[in-house]
Motif scaffolding. Structure first.
Motif, PDB file in Angstrom:
ATOM      1  N   UNK A 248       5.219   1.336  -6.207  1.00  0.00           N
ATOM      2  CA  UNK A 248       4.225   2.119  -5.480  1.00  0.00           C
ATOM      3  C   UNK A 248       2.905   1.400  -5.312  1.00  0.00           C
ATOM      4  N   UNK A 249       2.916   0.072  -5.436  1.00  0.00           N
ATOM      5  CA  UNK A 249       1.662  -0.676  -5.346  1.00  0.00           C
ATOM      6  C   UNK A 249       1.216  -1.005  -3.936  1.00  0.00           C
ATOM      7  N   UNK A 250       1.974  -0.576  -2.928  1.00  0.00           N
ATOM      8  CA  UNK A 250       1.562  -0.822  -1.554  1.00  0.00           C
ATOM      9  C   UNK A 250       2.286  -2.017  -0.947  1.00  0.00           C
ATOM     10  N   UNK A 251       2.075  -2.236   0.346  1.00  0.00           N
ATOM     11  CA  UNK A 251       2.848  -3.254   1.067  1.00  0.00           C
ATOM     12  C   UNK A 251       2.576  -4.684   0.618  1.00  0.00           C
ATOM     13  N   UNK A 252       1.341  -5.012   0.254  1.00  0.00           N
ATOM     14  CA  UNK A 252       1.070  -6.389  -0.171  1.00  0.00           C
ATOM     15  C   UNK A 252       1.705  -6.687  -1.526  1.00  0.00           C
ATOM     16  N   UNK A 253       1.671  -5.719  -2.422  1.00  0.00           N
ATOM     17  CA  UNK A 253       2.339  -5.909  -3.710  1.00  0.00           C
ATOM     18  C   UNK A 253       3.847  -6.036  -3.517  1.00  0.00           C
ATOM     19  N   UNK A 254       4.412  -5.240  -2.610  1.00  0.00           N
ATOM     20  CA  UNK A 254       5.839  -5.326  -2.335  1.00  0.00           C
ATOM     21  C   UNK A 254       6.189  -6.668  -1.706  1.00  0.00           C
ATOM     22  N   UNK A 255       5.367  -7.125  -0.775  1.00  0.00           N
ATOM     23  CA  UNK A 255       5.610  -8.413  -0.143  1.00  0.00           C
ATOM     24  C   UNK A 255       5.545  -9.537  -1.169  1.00  0.00           C
ATOM     25  N   UNK A 256       4.576  -9.483  -2.044  1.00  0.00           N
ATOM     26  CA  UNK A 256       4.445 -10.503  -3.089  1.00  0.00           C
ATOM     27  C   UNK A 256       5.698 -10.531  -3.961  1.00  0.00           C
ATOM     28  N   UNK A 257       6.222  -9.351  -4.311  1.00  0.00           N
ATOM     29  CA  UNK A 257       7.432  -9.285  -5.133  1.00  0.00           C
ATOM     30  C   UNK A 257       8.635  -9.857  -4.387  1.00  0.00           C
ATOM     31  N   UNK A 258       8.742  -9.567  -3.097  1.00  0.00           N
ATOM     32  CA  UNK A 258       9.867 -10.065  -2.317  1.00  0.00           C
ATOM     33  C   UNK A 258       9.822 -11.562  -2.121  1.00  0.00           C
ATOM     34  N   UNK A 259       8.639 -12.102  -1.880  1.00  0.00           N
ATOM     35  CA  UNK A 259       8.506 -13.539  -1.636  1.00  0.00           C
ATOM     36  C   UNK A 259       8.921 -14.378  -2.835  1.00  0.00           C
ATOM     37  N   UNK A 260       8.862 -13.816  -4.020  1.00  0.00           N
ATOM     38  CA  UNK A 260       9.238 -14.562  -5.225  1.00  0.00           C
ATOM     39  C   UNK A 260      10.723 -14.941  -5.221  1.00  0.00           C
ATOM     40  N   UNK A 261      11.506 -14.299  -4.362  1.00  0.00           N
ATOM     41  CA  UNK A 261      12.947 -14.579  -4.302  1.00  0.00           C
ATOM     42  C   UNK A 261      13.319 -15.425  -3.080  1.00  0.00           C
TER      43      UNK A 261
ATOM     44  N   UNK B 193      -2.191  -5.123  -5.537  1.00  0.00           N
ATOM     45  CA  UNK B 193      -1.882  -3.697  -5.560  1.00  0.00           C
ATOM     46  C   UNK B 193      -2.957  -2.894  -4.836  1.00  0.00           C
ATOM     47  N   UNK B 194      -2.477  -2.017  -3.948  1.00  0.00           N
ATOM     48  CA  UNK B 194      -3.371  -1.120  -3.230  1.00  0.00           C
ATOM     49  C   UNK B 194      -4.079  -1.724  -2.037  1.00  0.00           C
ATOM     50  N   UNK B 195      -3.872  -2.998  -1.769  1.00  0.00           N
ATOM     51  CA  UNK B 195      -4.560  -3.630  -0.636  1.00  0.00           C
ATOM     52  C   UNK B 195      -3.820  -3.352   0.662  1.00  0.00           C
ATOM     53  N   UNK B 196      -4.546  -3.090   1.751  1.00  0.00           N
ATOM     54  CA  UNK B 196      -3.895  -2.849   3.044  1.00  0.00           C
ATOM     55  C   UNK B 196      -3.434  -4.160   3.680  1.00  0.00           C
ATOM     56  N   UNK B 197      -2.487  -4.064   4.579  1.00  0.00           N
ATOM     57  CA  UNK B 197      -1.955  -5.245   5.246  1.00  0.00           C
ATOM     58  C   UNK B 197      -3.003  -5.988   6.061  1.00  0.00           C
ATOM     59  N   UNK B 198      -4.000  -5.279   6.565  1.00  0.00           N
ATOM     60  CA  UNK B 198      -5.014  -5.952   7.402  1.00  0.00           C
ATOM     61  C   UNK B 198      -5.791  -6.995   6.614  1.00  0.00           C
ATOM     62  N   UNK B 199      -5.846  -6.865   5.289  1.00  0.00           N
ATOM     63  CA  UNK B 199      -6.498  -7.913   4.487  1.00  0.00           C
ATOM     64  C   UNK B 199      -5.717  -9.228   4.597  1.00  0.00           C
ATOM     65  N   UNK B 200      -4.416  -9.114   4.687  1.00  0.00           N
ATOM     66  CA  UNK B 200      -3.577 -10.305   4.824  1.00  0.00           C
ATOM     67  C   UNK B 200      -3.700 -10.903   6.222  1.00  0.00           C
ATOM     68  N   UNK B 201      -3.509 -10.079   7.229  1.00  0.00           N
ATOM     69  CA  UNK B 201      -3.504 -10.602   8.600  1.00  0.00           C
ATOM     70  C   UNK B 201      -4.860 -11.168   8.998  1.00  0.00           C
ATOM     71  N   UNK B 202      -5.943 -10.655   8.399  1.00  0.00           N
ATOM     72  CA  UNK B 202      -7.280 -11.163   8.736  1.00  0.00           C
ATOM     73  C   UNK B 202      -7.456 -12.612   8.311  1.00  0.00           C
ATOM     74  N   UNK B 203      -6.651 -13.059   7.352  1.00  0.00           N
ATOM     75  CA  UNK B 203      -6.777 -14.422   6.829  1.00  0.00           C
ATOM     76  C   UNK B 203      -5.848 -15.420   7.533  1.00  0.00           C
ATOM     77  N   UNK B 204      -4.997 -14.932   8.428  1.00  0.00           N
ATOM     78  CA  UNK B 204      -3.973 -15.782   9.025  1.00  0.00           C
ATOM     79  C   UNK B 204      -4.238 -16.027  10.498  1.00  0.00           C
ATOM     80  N   UNK B 205      -3.776 -17.179  10.973  1.00  0.00           N
ATOM     81  CA  UNK B 205      -3.800 -17.500  12.393  1.00  0.00           C
ATOM     82  C   UNK B 205      -2.482 -16.996  12.984  1.00  0.00           C
TER      83      UNK B 205
END
Length: 308
Positions: free
Chosen positions: A74-87, A159-171
């Motif tokens: 339940x940590x939000x999409x960025x926490x879930x993405x971080x967990x998935x990327x580890x695999x 945890x708890x961070x919105x996806x826009x924090x991620x996309x704002x850092x990417x080209x």
């Protein structure tokens, strides 16, 4: 390489958690559209991924996957993405939500092909209103990891961070696709998706895809060839011959090793047989019925002395 061809290998991360509050807390990944769970529809679209990671509690799926979970859940999409990327280990990763009823392989290929040919960090779809859909996207895996680590350092974790924090850092490169980007957040969205796939222009594609998933087969065949065969059998023989003939063609193709070529060859033979059958039933042989011998035209005459 065209913009629609994916690179040789990629991984996929599908985010299938979340509370689905707008669906009253229903099990959204398991909601069926066109007879298939939403999650299974998404998994079919990334079926050629080298590794597919689903971030959620494990459940039965139509395709084999690797399961992951953010800690705590339940940590939000960025926490879930971080967990998935580890695999994941591939250079490119497709990131998807589990509520995309109209996502198809060609859209995934388009995202990956565009990324492959560009210098961008990622390629994502936009919806009909031009809004970014970062969970229908392809990214360079290294840049995702770097950016997630940067955000974790700034905020004490993802945890708890919105996806826009991620996309704002990417080209990012953006691709408009109002159909593939359609997601199901409400029961009205579910009803709209179910209605759309039953429209005349979509129902056959949807049905064939559903049957292939249900039977666990991944075979592309010449649909027109099989439909023509069914038509010829129905018109030239009898209507019930159509489904029975197509079944027998499939069985014969399986015995011949399977594959599109085997199906095509079996269908060709059955079409020729149906044509011969129809020709016999419509042609008139010369002479009156009583004048025709009760033997095949190429039969060898009986020349025995006692032959009557």
């Amino acid at each position: 390489m065209t913009a629609y061809e994916p690179p040789a290998a990629y991984d996929a991360v599908v985010l299938a958690g979340g509370a689905a509050r707008r669906l009253g807390g229903a099990d959204k990944p398991g909601v069926r559209v066109g007879g298939r769970a939403l999650l299974d529809r998404v998994l079919a679209a990334c079926g050629d991924a080298r590794t597919t990671v689903v971030v959620a509690a494990p459940r039965p799926t139509a395709r084999p996957v690797t399961w992951a979970r953010e800690d705590p859940p339940g940590g939000g999409p960025l926490a879930a993405l971080d967990a998935g990327l580890r695999h994941t280990t591939a250079e490119h990763v497709v990131v998807l939500s589990a509520d995309l009823p109209f996502l198809q392989e060609r859209t995934v290929g388009r995202l990956l092909g565009t990324l492959w040919e560009s210098a961008a960090d990622g390629v994502l779809l936009t919806d009909p209103d031009g809004r970014d859909q970062p969970l229908v996207a392809a990214y360079r895996t290294r840049r995702l990891r770097e950016t997630l680590a940067l955000l974790a350092e700034r905020h004490g974790g993802p945890h708890g961070l919105p996806l826009r924090r991620l996309t704002a850092e990417l080209d990012l490169t953006r691709v408009s696709d109002p159909v593939a980007s359609f997601d199901c957040d409400t029961w009205d969205d579910i009803a709209s998706a179910r209605a759309r796939i039953r429209e005349h222009g979509h129902v056959l594609d949807e049905w064939i895809s559903a049957v292939k998933d249900e039977l666990g087969i991944d075979l592309d065949v010449d649909r027109k060839e099989l439909l023509d065969l069914a038509r010829d059998a129905a018109h030239g023989v009898a209507r019930p011959a159509a489904p029975l003939t197509t079944f027998l063609v499939g069985y014969a193709a399986a015995r011949a090793g399977g594959g599109p070529e085997a199906v095509s060859e079996a269908a060709r033979k059955a079409v020729a047989l149906a044509a011969r059958w129809a020709e016999e039933s419509t042609s008139e042989a010369p002479g009156a019925p009583g004048d025709r011998p009760d033997v095949a035209p190429d039969a060898t005459p009986d020349t025995r002395p006692d032959a009557g």
